[in-house]
Motif scaffolding. Structure first.
Motif, mmCIF file in Angstrom:
data_model
loop_
_atom_site.group_PDB
_atom_site.id
_atom_site.type_symbol
_atom_site.label_atom_id
_atom_site.label_comp_id
_atom_site.label_asym_id
_atom_site.label_seq_id
_atom_site.Cartn_x
_atom_site.Cartn_y
_atom_site.Cartn_z
ATOM 1 N N UNK A 1 0.829 -1.211 0.000
ATOM 2 C CA UNK A 1 0.000 0.000 0.000
ATOM 3 C C UNK A 1 0.862 1.260 0.000
ATOM 4 N N UNK A 2 1.990 1.175 0.709
ATOM 5 C CA UNK A 2 2.897 2.336 0.723
ATOM 6 C C UNK A 2 3.463 2.593 -0.655
ATOM 7 N N UNK A 3 3.872 1.484 -1.294
ATOM 8 C CA UNK A 3 4.406 1.634 -2.644
ATOM 9 C C UNK A 3 3.360 2.185 -3.589
ATOM 10 N N UNK A 4 2.145 1.638 -3.476
ATOM 11 C CA UNK A 4 1.076 2.137 -4.341
ATOM 12 C C UNK A 4 0.790 3.603 -4.073
ATOM 13 N N UNK A 5 0.846 3.942 -2.782
ATOM 14 C CA UNK A 5 0.616 5.356 -2.444
ATOM 15 C C UNK A 5 1.695 6.249 -3.028
ATOM 16 N N UNK A 6 2.932 5.755 -2.943
ATOM 17 C CA UNK A 6 4.032 6.558 -3.508
ATOM 18 C C UNK A 6 3.903 6.697 -5.018
ATOM 19 N N UNK A 7 3.525 5.591 -5.666
ATOM 20 C CA UNK A 7 3.358 5.619 -7.124
ATOM 21 C C UNK A 7 2.259 6.577 -7.517
ATOM 22 N N UNK A 8 1.176 6.495 -6.763
ATOM 23 C CA UNK A 8 0.051 7.394 -7.062
ATOM 24 C C UNK A 8 0.447 8.850 -6.841
ATOM 25 N N UNK A 9 1.239 9.034 -5.792
ATOM 26 C CA UNK A 9 1.693 10.397 -5.541
ATOM 27 C C UNK A 9 2.595 10.880 -6.681
ATOM 28 N N UNK A 10 3.503 9.971 -7.104
ATOM 29 C CA UNK A 10 4.387 10.335 -8.203
ATOM 30 C C UNK A 10 3.594 10.650 -9.467
ATOM 31 N N UNK A 11 2.601 9.805 -9.701
ATOM 32 C CA UNK A 11 1.799 10.033 -10.895
ATOM 33 C C UNK A 11 1.060 11.353 -10.805
ATOM 34 N N UNK A 12 0.505 11.634 -9.656
ATOM 35 C CA UNK A 12 -0.226 12.893 -9.513
ATOM 36 C C UNK A 12 0.710 14.101 -9.626
ATOM 37 N N UNK A 13 1.932 13.952 -9.059
ATOM 38 C CA UNK A 13 2.887 15.075 -9.148
ATOM 39 C C UNK A 13 3.348 15.283 -10.587
ATOM 40 N N UNK A 14 3.595 14.177 -11.302
ATOM 41 C CA UNK A 14 4.010 14.320 -12.705
ATOM 42 C C UNK A 14 2.900 14.941 -13.533
#
Length: 372
Positions: free
Chosen positions: A46-59
């Motif tokens: 879940x942490x990884x998914x959260x980080x990925x989602x955050x990265x995607x949203x930031x990009x």
């Protein structure tokens, strides 16, 4: 919640599930450990998914902001380009206007320059015409002055010229004299008073014919007049007229006289009755009132000459004076031609030169007017 689960399990046991009534201690620990491991993996995922989602949203945000920034920059660039296009169009119009004004100014300047050139040419033509007229008047005045000087020189208190003073002539002798007349071609206004109220003697008509060789030599000299003796025109006159006319008995003095005549530094003046100035040369060289310094003969000398600014005077007889005067008249006339003071036809100038040559020949042969 666990109590409810256990109650539900007691009432209706689930098919395919084992019900452990009395789990062992080891099993309990394994179960707890397994639950913990399963929970850790889920949390990591879940942490990884959260980080990925955050990265995607930031990009996505970065892309959106970048696109907005680029759009703004593009919009600014388009505005600046439009302004530059307008400025270029305005400068093009200004350049076209300046080019048109420059063409109009150039055309007006050329027109003004041509106008000034035309006016200058007109003024130059008028000035040249006035100059020619003035030179003609100068020629006439100088000729009159020369004729007056010649007449004045021949009249002195001790020996007056009877042609200038008709009251001194007897009625029987008050006639027009034939023979030598100096500067006949210069001015018709120099008719003396002695020729008035008298009857001239009939004069035979003289026939003239141009010598082709002499005329060709004179024309060649007239193209570029010079006093250099190397030209064929003057060389012939020096050999045939000037040299023999100035060839006197006293050779050394004759050479000095010739040089003074060529340089226009010889002075002829009548002998005055007053005491003459003392000179450095001997009396034999200077001659005297009764002896000619050029011929060495005993003659009545009414004139004397001075060579340059030497201050030495030499007495000369009337014959020698006539010979020197004839040569001086010739050189005076060709100097006038060289200086452009004679405005006559070439043939008229040629005949005047021939007349002066005839005077030199007659003077060499001993013919001269009695008033000399």
């Amino acid at each position: 919640s666990q109590a409810n689960f256990e109650e539900d399990g007691q009432k209706q046991p689930a098919v395919g599930h084992w019900k452990t009534l009395m789990p062992s201690k080891g099993s309990k620990e394994e179960t707890e450990t397994g639950c913990q491991d399963a929970g850790g993996v889920d949390e990591t995922q879940s942490t990884e998914q959260l980080n990925v989602s955050r990265l995607r949203s930031s990009s996505v945000e970065i892309r959106e902001k970048g696109s907005e920034f680029l759009k703004e920059e593009l919009h600014k660039a388009q505005k600046e380009l439009k302004l530059k296009d307008k400025e270029c169009e305005r400068l093009s119009k200004v350049r076209e206007q300046l080019e048109q004004e420059l063409e109009e100014l150039t055309a007006s300047l050329f027109e003004e320059a041509h106008k000034m050139v035309r006016e200058a040419n007109t003024k130059q033509a008028a000035s040249e015409k006035q100059l020619r007229e003035a030179r003609g008047k100068i020629d006439m005045l100088q000729a009159e002055v020369t004729a007056l000087k010649t007449l004045v020189i021949t009249s002195t208190p001790s020996s007056p010229n009877r042609e200038l003073h008709p009251q001194l002539q007897s009625p029987s002798k008050a006639v027009f004299r034939k023979g030598h007349g100096r500067n006949k071609s210069t001015s018709s206004a120099m008719v003396s008073a002695a020729s008035q109220n008298v009857t001239p003697e009939p004069v035979s008509r003289e026939c003239k014919e141009v010598d082709s060789i002499l005329f060709a030599e004179f024309q060649a000299w007239k193209e570029s007049p010079t006093l250099d003796k190397s030209c064929s025109f003057l060389d012939r006159i020096y050999r045939e007229d000037v040299g023999p006319c100035l060839d006197f008995t006293k050779q050394e003095l004759s050479e000095l006289v010739r040089v003074a005549v060529e340089q226009n530094t010889l002075t002829i003046e009548p002998v005055a009755s007053q005491t003459l100035p003392v000179v450095k040369v001997s009396a034999e060289e200077c001659g005297g009132p009764k002896k000619c310094a050029l011929s060495g003969l005993s003659r009545t000398c009414k004139h004397r000459i001075m060579l340059g600014d030497s201050g030495n005077y030499y007495y000369i007889s009337p014959s020698c004076r006539a010979r020197i005067t004839a040569v001086c008249n010739f050189f005076t006339y060709i100097r006038y031609i060289q200086q452009g003071l004679v405005r006559q036809d070439v043939e008229l100038m040629y005949w005047e030169v021939m007349r002066l040559r005839r005077e030199m020949s007659l003077a060499k042969l001993g013919f001269y007017p009695s008033e000399m």
